[in-house]
Design an enzyme around this catalytic site. Sequence first.
Site, PDB file in Angstrom:
ATOM      1  N   ASN A  48       0.850  -1.186   0.000  1.00 19.32           N
ATOM      2  CA  ASN A  48       0.000   0.000   0.000  1.00 19.32           C
ATOM      3  C   ASN A  48       0.888   1.239   0.000  1.00 19.32           C
ATOM      4  O   ASN A  48       1.940   1.281   0.637  1.00 19.32           O
ATOM      5  CB  ASN A  48      -1.016  -0.008   1.152  1.00 19.32           C
ATOM      6  CG  ASN A  48      -0.424  -0.226   2.524  1.00 19.32           C
ATOM      7  OD1 ASN A  48       0.591  -0.891   2.666  1.00 19.32           O
ATOM      8  ND2 ASN A  48      -1.057   0.319   3.538  1.00 19.32           N
ATOM      9  N   GLU A  50       0.353   5.301   0.489  1.00 15.80           N
ATOM     10  CA  GLU A  50      -0.587   6.346   0.871  1.00 15.80           C
ATOM     11  C   GLU A  50      -0.096   7.711   0.407  1.00 15.80           C
ATOM     12  O   GLU A  50       1.046   7.855  -0.050  1.00 15.80           O
ATOM     13  CB  GLU A  50      -0.789   6.326   2.392  1.00 15.80           C
ATOM     14  CG  GLU A  50      -1.434   5.032   2.845  1.00 15.80           C
ATOM     15  CD  GLU A  50      -1.620   4.925   4.344  1.00 15.80           C
ATOM     16  OE1 GLU A  50      -2.321   3.995   4.769  1.00 15.80           O
ATOM     17  OE2 GLU A  50      -1.057   5.761   5.087  1.00 15.80           O
ATOM     18  N   GLU A  61      -2.901  -4.842  -3.039  1.00 16.88           N
ATOM     19  CA  GLU A  61      -3.382  -5.846  -4.001  1.00 16.88           C
ATOM     20  C   GLU A  61      -3.402  -5.271  -5.413  1.00 16.88           C
ATOM     21  O   GLU A  61      -2.924  -5.897  -6.366  1.00 16.88           O
ATOM     22  CB  GLU A  61      -4.800  -6.310  -3.637  1.00 16.88           C
ATOM     23  CG  GLU A  61      -4.904  -6.987  -2.290  1.00 16.88           C
ATOM     24  CD  GLU A  61      -5.263  -6.017  -1.158  1.00 16.88           C
ATOM     25  OE1 GLU A  61      -4.737  -4.869  -1.153  1.00 16.88           O
ATOM     26  OE2 GLU A  61      -6.042  -6.410  -0.281  1.00 16.88           O
ATOM     27  N   CYS A  89     -10.212  -5.003  -0.006  1.00 15.48           N
ATOM     28  CA  CYS A  89     -11.388  -4.124  -0.036  1.00 15.48           C
ATOM     29  C   CYS A  89     -12.215  -4.451  -1.278  1.00 15.48           C
ATOM     30  O   CYS A  89     -11.790  -5.211  -2.147  1.00 15.48           O
ATOM     31  CB  CYS A  89     -10.938  -2.658  -0.042  1.00 15.48           C
ATOM     32  SG  CYS A  89     -10.265  -2.091  -1.615  1.00 15.48           S
ATOM     33  N   CYS A  92     -10.460  -3.793  -4.689  1.00 11.68           N
ATOM     34  CA  CYS A  92      -9.438  -4.788  -5.022  1.00 11.68           C
ATOM     35  C   CYS A  92     -10.066  -6.120  -5.428  1.00 11.68           C
ATOM     36  O   CYS A  92      -9.558  -6.809  -6.306  1.00 11.68           O
ATOM     37  CB  CYS A  92      -8.487  -4.980  -3.845  1.00 11.68           C
ATOM     38  SG  CYS A  92      -7.383  -3.565  -3.627  1.00 11.68           S
TER      39      CYS A  92
HETATM   40 ZN    ZN Z   1      -8.030  -2.523  -1.770  1.00 11.16          ZN
END
Ligand code: ZN
Length: 154
Positions: A48, A50, A61, A89, A92
């Site tokens: 990830n 940010e 992902e 999520c 994804c």
């Molecule tokens: Zn996601």
Amino acid sequence: MSKPARRSLERLIEAAVQAQKRAYCPYSRYPVGAAVLTSSGRVFAGCNVENASYGLSMCAERAAIYHSVAGGHDSLAAVAVVGAAAKPCGACRQVMFEFSEKDTQLLLVDLDPATGRRKIARTTVFKLLPMAFDPLASGLLPENPRNLIKRKRK
Ligand code: ZN
């Protein structure tokens, strides 16, 4: 598609563990690593990333999947996600579905960084997103979208 060998899945999990260590998550402090095993046996990882403008952040992902597409691969045999009780999520899940087969494996690895202990939940991408928006069923994509892209380039 045949099931990936146990050794390939271990390599996949290790790539996701390494990617998790590189996560850029100063706002959530929630590092996630992901890795995808392509149908041709290649592994691509993502973490990830940010941003101060939160909406621009990207999940591990999707970063891994986009990495594999940029590498010339668009078929997933397996996906591993590593994080504290990490689960993909909704966005994804839909992106995974786009590049998955019915039996594409999904490994959810709950890793305790303090002890190194891990719990692995196994499922498939299709089970994780029942009644997905299917680009083939909806008629948006031909059976082999790569052929379409090649035709357009001529
Ligand atoms: Zn996601």
